[in-house]
Design an enzyme around this catalytic site. Structure first.
Site, PDB file in Angstrom:
ATOM      1  N   LEU A 100     -47.909  -9.925 -91.397  1.00 57.04           N
ATOM      2  CA  LEU A 100     -48.921 -10.841 -91.915  1.00 57.04           C
ATOM      3  C   LEU A 100     -48.396 -12.255 -91.757  1.00 57.04           C
ATOM      4  O   LEU A 100     -47.216 -12.519 -92.044  1.00 57.04           O
ATOM      5  CB  LEU A 100     -49.200 -10.557 -93.400  1.00 57.04           C
ATOM      6  CG  LEU A 100     -50.014  -9.297 -93.725  1.00 57.04           C
ATOM      7  CD1 LEU A 100     -49.981  -9.015 -95.223  1.00 57.04           C
ATOM      8  CD2 LEU A 100     -51.458  -9.441 -93.247  1.00 57.04           C
ATOM      9  N   ASP A 101     -49.249 -13.173 -91.303  1.00 56.33           N
ATOM     10  CA  ASP A 101     -48.774 -14.542 -91.125  1.00 56.33           C
ATOM     11  C   ASP A 101     -48.676 -15.267 -92.467  1.00 56.33           C
ATOM     12  O   ASP A 101     -48.991 -14.707 -93.533  1.00 56.33           O
ATOM     13  CB  ASP A 101     -49.645 -15.309 -90.126  1.00 56.33           C
ATOM     14  CG  ASP A 101     -51.094 -15.456 -90.578  1.00 56.33           C
ATOM     15  OD1 ASP A 101     -51.355 -15.359 -91.795  1.00 56.33           O
ATOM     16  OD2 ASP A 101     -51.972 -15.680 -89.727  1.00 56.33           O
ATOM     17  N   LEU A 102     -48.237 -16.504 -92.417  1.00 55.98           N
ATOM     18  CA  LEU A 102     -47.898 -17.251 -93.630  1.00 55.98           C
ATOM     19  C   LEU A 102     -49.077 -17.388 -94.584  1.00 55.98           C
ATOM     20  O   LEU A 102     -48.921 -17.257 -95.803  1.00 55.98           O
ATOM     21  CB  LEU A 102     -47.368 -18.636 -93.240  1.00 55.98           C
ATOM     22  CG  LEU A 102     -46.828 -19.510 -94.376  1.00 55.98           C
ATOM     23  CD1 LEU A 102     -45.582 -18.892 -94.987  1.00 55.98           C
ATOM     24  CD2 LEU A 102     -46.525 -20.911 -93.864  1.00 55.98           C
ATOM     25  N   SER A 104     -51.764 -15.485 -94.880  1.00 54.06           N
ATOM     26  CA  SER A 104     -52.440 -14.248 -95.260  1.00 54.06           C
ATOM     27  C   SER A 104     -51.732 -13.556 -96.416  1.00 54.06           C
ATOM     28  O   SER A 104     -50.577 -13.844 -96.724  1.00 54.06           O
ATOM     29  CB  SER A 104     -52.508 -13.300 -94.064  1.00 54.06           C
ATOM     30  OG  SER A 104     -53.116 -13.939 -92.957  1.00 54.06           O
ATOM     31  N   ARG A 239     -59.665 -15.190 -88.173  1.00 59.52           N
ATOM     32  CA  ARG A 239     -60.171 -16.530 -88.489  1.00 59.52           C
ATOM     33  C   ARG A 239     -61.091 -17.031 -87.382  1.00 59.52           C
ATOM     34  O   ARG A 239     -62.096 -17.700 -87.648  1.00 59.52           O
ATOM     35  CB  ARG A 239     -58.997 -17.496 -88.692  1.00 59.52           C
ATOM     36  CG  ARG A 239     -58.110 -17.142 -89.888  1.00 59.52           C
ATOM     37  CD  ARG A 239     -57.040 -18.186 -90.126  1.00 59.52           C
ATOM     38  NE  ARG A 239     -56.118 -17.750 -91.167  1.00 59.52           N
ATOM     39  CZ  ARG A 239     -54.930 -17.205 -90.938  1.00 59.52           C
ATOM     40  NH1 ARG A 239     -54.500 -17.085 -89.674  1.00 59.52           N
ATOM     41  NH2 ARG A 239     -54.159 -16.809 -91.928  1.00 59.52           N
TER      42      ARG A 239
END
Length: 340
Positions: A100-102, A104, A239
């Site tokens: 998961l990116d920053l 999320s 997104r």
């Protein structure tokens, strides 16, 4: 020394899920879990030092002056003392599943011990993931998020739930056709029917992000919420989906929140919150998921045997021999033509 910590470490073998808050990098989360486990393992050792027999000199005053004699004594061996040898556990191999990116949040699967191999096997099964994605109409930014640099403002009064659902239906249709294409099977064959009826139709190898299901669960302009089930996605791709929906509705939209609610067999109910990232709760989580993980891995083998008896070629059988998984990065190319 009684190695209680060693016996505890042997129970840390398997998969468990944690809940990643937004604003924390996945590497920092992994390191935090590892450091907490190491600290508890090293502090759980029961110090029982081995004893040794030593002859200690003693001095007494006698008639002929100072006399030396040897006294038998039992002393502890300090070579194994933690203050001499240092902590017994210096590192743990903590594997991580789909990242998961920053920005999320949500379910993040971790593996310990043989759990790292199980992560690879589950990856090769191409299990779907579910997200709750929130968006807001009326603005557009460079990175499709509400924190990016603003580049446009538009009206959104003309957007209705019916129009939004029509666009969503088009997206799902495009991606369903892509799923059939990347599954690598003949669409008119019995194999395709068998796999589709059991919900086992998956891409054979690495593919662009594919949405298997999408629906709107909340609509209150300018805000809306989507529930998305997908494969091989990145959070940035989700997104962009929100951004493209805004454009198709003759407006603009930004994504305000991406939350993973399920990663394969792990749901948000299984994920440990930050206050429960400790040895006891992680042991319990690994134990609780053991039967589910084993059943899912066994399911892959059972399907292969069943396909041999029914004459179906067996998409699952071919998948077992897949090469080492390659994590999907933010540079993954989307499907050509997101909507059309």
């Amino acid at each position: 020394m009684v190695r209680l910590a060693w016996s505890l470490s042997r129970t840390l073998r398997g998969l468990f899920a944690v809940y990643k808050p937004p604003g924390i990098h996945w590497k920092r989360l992994r390191d935090t879990v590892e450091n907490k486990l190491l600290k508890e393992l090293n502090s759980s050792e029961q110090l029982v030092l081995q004893q040794q027999i030593r002859f200690l000199p003693s001095f007494t005053k006698g008639e002929n002056g100072i006399e030396t004699s040897l006294t038998v004594a039992q002393l502890p061996v300090l070579a194994d003392h933690p203050r001499v040898k240092g902590p017994r556990f210096l590192s743990l191999k903590v594997g991580i599943g789909h990242r998961l990116d920053l920005k999320s949040s949500g379910v993040l699967v971790l593996g310990l011990g043989n759990g790292n191999q199980q992560l690879t096997h589950l990856y090769n099964q191409h299990l779907t993931k579910e997200y709750t994605v929130r968006g807001s109409f009326g603005t557009a930014t460079e990175d499709f998020s509400d924190t990016g640099r603003l580049i446009e403002k538009t009206t959104y009064d003309h957007i209705t739930l019916d129009r939004l659902e029509r666009i969503i239906a088009v997206i799902q249709g495009v991606h369903q056709r892509a799923l059939l294409t990347y599954s690598g099977i003949d669409l008119k064959s019995q194999e395709a029917y068998e796999l589709a009826s059991r919900g086992l139709l998956r891409p054979m190898h690495k593919s662009p992000p594919i949405i298997t299901a999408i629906r709107c669960i909340h609509f209150s302009p300018p805000n809306f919420t989507l529930e998305i089930q997908c494969l091989h996605e990145t959070q940035q791709y989700l997104r962009k989906i929100v951004h493209e929906i805004g454009l198709e509705l003759k407006s603009s939209a930004v994504c305000t929140h991406v939350r993973r609610t399920r990663d394969g067999i792990f749901s948000v109910e299984d994920a440990l919150i930050r206050t429960r990232w400790d040895l006891h709760n992680i042991q319990a989580a690994i134990q609780a998921s053991h039967s589910t993980v084993k059943a899912k891995l066994q399911e892959n083998s059972d399907i292969s045997v069943e396909d041999m008896s029914t004459g179906v070629k067996g998409q699952e059988r071919r998948r077992v021999g897949c090469s080492e998984p390659t994590p999907v990065g933010d540079d993954q190319e989307p499907l050509p033509g997101l909507l059309y």
